[in-house]
Each structure stands twice: as C-alpha cells, then as structure tokens.
Enzyme design. Structure first.
Site, mmCIF file in Angstrom:
data_model
loop_
_atom_site.group_PDB
_atom_site.id
_atom_site.type_symbol
_atom_site.label_atom_id
_atom_site.label_comp_id
_atom_site.label_asym_id
_atom_site.label_seq_id
_atom_site.Cartn_x
_atom_site.Cartn_y
_atom_site.Cartn_z
ATOM 1 N N LYS A 67 0.836 -1.215 0.000
ATOM 2 C CA LYS A 67 0.000 0.000 0.000
ATOM 3 C C LYS A 67 0.871 1.265 0.000
ATOM 4 O O LYS A 67 0.709 2.132 -0.841
ATOM 5 C CB LYS A 67 -0.936 0.030 1.227
ATOM 6 C CG LYS A 67 -1.888 -1.138 1.319
ATOM 7 C CD LYS A 67 -2.817 -1.001 2.508
ATOM 8 C CE LYS A 67 -2.124 -1.100 3.847
ATOM 9 N NZ LYS A 67 -1.675 -2.443 4.218
ATOM 10 N N ARG A 88 -9.918 0.589 8.009
ATOM 11 C CA ARG A 88 -9.526 -0.771 8.389
ATOM 12 C C ARG A 88 -10.640 -1.481 9.161
ATOM 13 O O ARG A 88 -10.462 -2.636 9.545
ATOM 14 C CB ARG A 88 -8.287 -0.702 9.272
ATOM 15 C CG ARG A 88 -6.977 -0.989 8.542
ATOM 16 C CD ARG A 88 -5.856 -0.757 9.534
ATOM 17 N NE ARG A 88 -4.647 -1.450 9.245
ATOM 18 C CZ ARG A 88 -3.608 -0.936 8.608
ATOM 19 N NH1 ARG A 88 -3.679 0.262 8.096
ATOM 20 N NH2 ARG A 88 -2.507 -1.622 8.472
ATOM 21 N N ARG A 129 11.742 -5.989 5.635
ATOM 22 C CA ARG A 129 11.711 -4.582 6.034
ATOM 23 C C ARG A 129 12.150 -4.425 7.491
ATOM 24 O O ARG A 129 12.868 -3.503 7.845
ATOM 25 C CB ARG A 129 10.315 -3.989 5.831
ATOM 26 C CG ARG A 129 10.273 -2.498 6.150
ATOM 27 C CD ARG A 129 8.969 -1.848 5.792
ATOM 28 N NE ARG A 129 7.882 -2.354 6.610
ATOM 29 C CZ ARG A 129 6.597 -2.002 6.456
ATOM 30 N NH1 ARG A 129 6.265 -1.179 5.498
ATOM 31 N NH2 ARG A 129 5.678 -2.500 7.242
ATOM 32 N N ARG A 134 11.841 -1.459 12.033
ATOM 33 C CA ARG A 134 10.490 -1.038 12.426
ATOM 34 C C ARG A 134 9.951 -2.020 13.479
ATOM 35 O O ARG A 134 9.982 -3.233 13.262
ATOM 36 C CB ARG A 134 9.593 -1.008 11.179
ATOM 37 C CG ARG A 134 8.355 -0.166 11.416
ATOM 38 C CD ARG A 134 7.599 0.064 10.143
ATOM 39 N NE ARG A 134 6.252 -0.436 10.255
ATOM 40 C CZ ARG A 134 5.286 -0.220 9.386
ATOM 41 N NH1 ARG A 134 5.531 0.497 8.316
ATOM 42 N NH2 ARG A 134 4.088 -0.719 9.556
ATOM 43 N N ARG A 190 -0.817 -9.180 13.036
ATOM 44 C CA ARG A 190 -1.367 -8.158 12.122
ATOM 45 C C ARG A 190 -2.165 -8.829 11.004
ATOM 46 O O ARG A 190 -3.225 -8.343 10.612
ATOM 47 C CB ARG A 190 -0.234 -7.326 11.519
ATOM 48 C CG ARG A 190 0.314 -6.292 12.504
ATOM 49 C CD ARG A 190 1.711 -5.857 12.153
ATOM 50 N NE ARG A 190 1.809 -5.072 10.950
ATOM 51 C CZ ARG A 190 2.960 -4.811 10.323
ATOM 52 N NH1 ARG A 190 4.092 -5.267 10.804
ATOM 53 N NH2 ARG A 190 2.967 -4.079 9.234
HETATM 54 P P1 B4P Z 1 3.688 -1.947 2.411
HETATM 55 O O1 B4P Z 1 2.571 -2.901 2.261
HETATM 56 O O2 B4P Z 1 3.742 -0.798 1.498
HETATM 57 O O3 B4P Z 1 3.591 -1.618 3.953
HETATM 58 P P2 B4P Z 1 2.677 -0.575 4.681
HETATM 59 O O4 B4P Z 1 1.986 0.374 3.783
HETATM 60 O O5 B4P Z 1 3.584 0.013 5.656
HETATM 61 O O6 B4P Z 1 1.474 -1.395 5.313
HETATM 62 P P3 B4P Z 1 1.237 -1.891 6.774
HETATM 63 O O7 B4P Z 1 -0.136 -2.460 6.760
HETATM 64 O O8 B4P Z 1 2.334 -2.793 7.161
HETATM 65 O O9 B4P Z 1 1.378 -0.652 7.772
HETATM 66 P P4 B4P Z 1 0.503 0.600 8.206
HETATM 67 O O10 B4P Z 1 1.509 1.664 8.325
HETATM 68 O O11 B4P Z 1 -0.691 0.851 7.375
HETATM 69 O O12 B4P Z 1 5.119 -2.569 2.240
HETATM 70 C C1 B4P Z 1 5.666 -3.602 3.005
HETATM 71 C C2 B4P Z 1 7.058 -3.994 2.465
HETATM 72 O O13 B4P Z 1 6.927 -4.689 1.234
HETATM 73 C C3 B4P Z 1 7.985 -2.806 2.180
HETATM 74 O O14 B4P Z 1 9.243 -3.081 2.707
HETATM 75 C C4 B4P Z 1 8.038 -2.729 0.660
HETATM 76 O O15 B4P Z 1 9.274 -2.274 0.184
HETATM 77 C C5 B4P Z 1 7.811 -4.171 0.248
HETATM 78 N N1 B4P Z 1 7.164 -4.300 -1.044
HETATM 79 C C6 B4P Z 1 6.134 -3.544 -1.519
HETATM 80 N N2 B4P Z 1 5.785 -3.943 -2.768
HETATM 81 C C7 B4P Z 1 6.604 -5.008 -3.078
HETATM 82 C C8 B4P Z 1 6.731 -5.870 -4.228
HETATM 83 N N3 B4P Z 1 5.958 -5.728 -5.301
HETATM 84 N N4 B4P Z 1 7.646 -6.862 -4.181
HETATM 85 C C9 B4P Z 1 8.442 -7.005 -3.102
HETATM 86 N N5 B4P Z 1 8.396 -6.222 -2.002
HETATM 87 C C10 B4P Z 1 7.478 -5.228 -1.980
HETATM 88 O O16 B4P Z 1 -0.051 0.179 9.672
HETATM 89 C C11 B4P Z 1 0.795 -0.088 10.774
HETATM 90 C C12 B4P Z 1 -0.038 -0.206 12.069
HETATM 91 O O17 B4P Z 1 -0.690 1.073 12.371
HETATM 92 C C13 B4P Z 1 -1.204 -1.203 12.064
HETATM 93 O O18 B4P Z 1 -0.791 -2.513 12.369
HETATM 94 C C14 B4P Z 1 -2.149 -0.584 13.153
HETATM 95 O O19 B4P Z 1 -1.721 -0.909 14.446
HETATM 96 C C15 B4P Z 1 -1.984 0.904 12.951
HETATM 97 N N6 B4P Z 1 -2.997 1.471 12.036
HETATM 98 C C16 B4P Z 1 -2.746 2.028 10.810
HETATM 99 N N7 B4P Z 1 -3.889 2.442 10.237
HETATM 100 C C17 B4P Z 1 -4.892 2.139 11.099
HETATM 101 C C18 B4P Z 1 -6.313 2.273 11.053
HETATM 102 N N8 B4P Z 1 -6.932 2.830 9.998
HETATM 103 N N9 B4P Z 1 -7.050 1.846 12.115
HETATM 104 C C19 B4P Z 1 -6.458 1.296 13.180
HETATM 105 N N10 B4P Z 1 -5.123 1.125 13.292
HETATM 106 C C20 B4P Z 1 -4.331 1.529 12.255
#
Ligand code: B4P
Length: 190
Positions: free
Chosen positions: A14, A89, A128, A134, A145
């Site tokens: 994302k 979410r 990552r 992180r 998660r």
């Molecule tokens: P991403 O999937 O981009 O990770 P993210 O956006 O950080 O999503 P995530 O769900 O983990 O975290 P968020 O901050 O929303 O990438 C992951 C990895 O994959 C990266 O290293 C990237 O380089 C790699 N990658 C991407 N594409 C690739 C490809 N094609 N091939 C290979 N590798 C690839 O949430 C974190 C926490 O915040 C949650 O657990 C929750 O506690 C809280 N939170 C956030 N939003 C919330 C909400 N709306 N409600 C309640 N809690 C919330």
C-alpha cells in the site's frame, strides 16, 4: 475529485504504491500508519498509547483514527483528491469516511485492494524489519497483524462490494507491473 482507498493486508504494498499514485495523479496522501508513527516519534500522549497497540499488531481505536482523518480532510478540500492508505480498516471507519466525504459532496471513487499470498507478506515484512528496525515488523507481530486483518479488516471489502466500488488487483510481481494494473483500474474509475 478522485478519491482512492488503497486497501490490502500488511505488507501488500500500500505505502509503496501510494507513492507512485501520488506522483502520477497529484493526490493528497493520507496514511493512518504514517500519521500514527509521527505521533509515536514525537512522543505525544496519543503516540505513547498508539505505540503499545501497534507493537502488538492490534488496531488503534476507531475514534482516534477517525479524528486524525477529519483533521487532514479539513485542510485539503480544494485539491484534486485524496489517497487513503491503510484506512478504512474497519467497517465503522468506512462508514465514517463516507459521512465525512458526503459532508463535502464528495465520495470514494474506487477501493483498490492488493491481493498477496500470506507467505509473501511475511517475507516482505521480515525483510523490512531487518532493514529498518520497524518495531512491528517482527514475526510474532506480523502474524497477529495478518490475523487482525482477516478478522476486523476483510469485512471492509464487503462494504465496498455492495457499492460496486471494490476493485481487486494482483499485488504480486514487480512494483512497476503492479502499478500498471492499478493505473488501469484508476483510469476506468476516473
Ligand atoms: P507496504 O505494504 O507498502 O507496507 P505498509 O503500507 O507500511 O502497510 P502496513 O499495513 O504494514 O502498515 P501501516 O503503516 O498501514 O510494504 C511492506 C514492504 O513490502 C515494504 O518493505 C516494501 O518495500 C515491500 N514491497 C512492496 N511492494 C513489493 C513488491 N511488489 N515486491 C516485493 N516487495 C514489496 O499500519 C501499521 C499499524 O498502524 C497497524 O498494524 C495498526 O496498528 C496501525 N494502524 C494504521 N492504520 C490504522 C487504522 N486505519 N485503524 C487502526 N489502526 C491503524
């Protein structure tokens, strides 16, 4: 306005794809994960509470997250649109987003969900975690998660299905290939 919800399990890309979408469509990026991490790094009262929840891999309360979203929407109502990254979410968050947008005569244009198998998610997030340190990218938290996503977040797809706005996209392959698939969906919705 073009308002995109970018959806998918943790590690589905994302954050990565949001950057590409913003570069092409000039949208305002709203990532609840980034907003929460900012609170954590500034050690605000909210951040201290949120860190404990995030480190367990649970969801921060709807009330906190919705408050943050409303603040961000307020300042950016005249732009080309928004990309909601990692939000909503829960179904309650989806309902609140609808309410907040409707107040400005706006709506979600499309909800794009990235499909990635579980073993690939774990692999990406572990990598990552090793590279960035992180604190929620460790095996135990990652597993939780993904479980929380299945229990609390998947129902959001049914919410957008009912409105015919849910567009699933294959989230495997190179970042560029996935972006091409996403652009195809956005062009249809726009
Ligand atoms: P991403 O999937 O981009 O990770 P993210 O956006 O950080 O999503 P995530 O769900 O983990 O975290 P968020 O901050 O929303 O990438 C992951 C990895 O994959 C990266 O290293 C990237 O380089 C790699 N990658 C991407 N594409 C690739 C490809 N094609 N091939 C290979 N590798 C690839 O949430 C974190 C926490 O915040 C949650 O657990 C929750 O506690 C809280 N939170 C956030 N939003 C919330 C909400 N709306 N409600 C309640 N809690 C919330």
């Amino acid at each position: 306005m073009l308002n995109i919800v970018l959806f998918g399990p943790p590690g589905s890309g994302k954050g990565t794809q949001a950057c590409n979408i913003i570069a092409k469509y000039n949208l305002v990026h709203i990532s609840t994960g980034d907003l929460l991490r900012m609170e954590v790094s500034e050690k605000t009262e909210l951040g201290i509470r949120a860190k404990e929840i995030m480190d367990k891999g649970e969801l921060v309360s709807d009330e906190i997250v919705i408050g943050m979203i409303r603040n961000k929407l307020k300042g950016n109502q005249d732009g080309p649109g928004f990309i909601f990254d990692g939000f909503p979410r829960t179904v309650d968050q989806a309902r609140e987003l609808r309410k907040a947008l409707t107040e400005n005569d706006e709506r979600v244009s499309v909800m794009i969900s990235l499909d990635v198998p579980k073993d690939e998610l774990v692999k990406r997030l572990m990598k990552r975690g090793e590279e960035t340190g992180r604190s929620d990218d460790n095996l135990e938290t990652i597993q939780n998660r993904i479980d929380v996503y299945g229990r609390q977040t998947i129902p959001v797809t049914y919410y957008y299905d009912k409105m015919h706005k849910h567009a699933p996209v294959d989230g495997t392959g190179t970042v560029d290939k996935i972006f091409e698939r996403i652009v195809e969906v956005i062009e249809k919705a726009n």
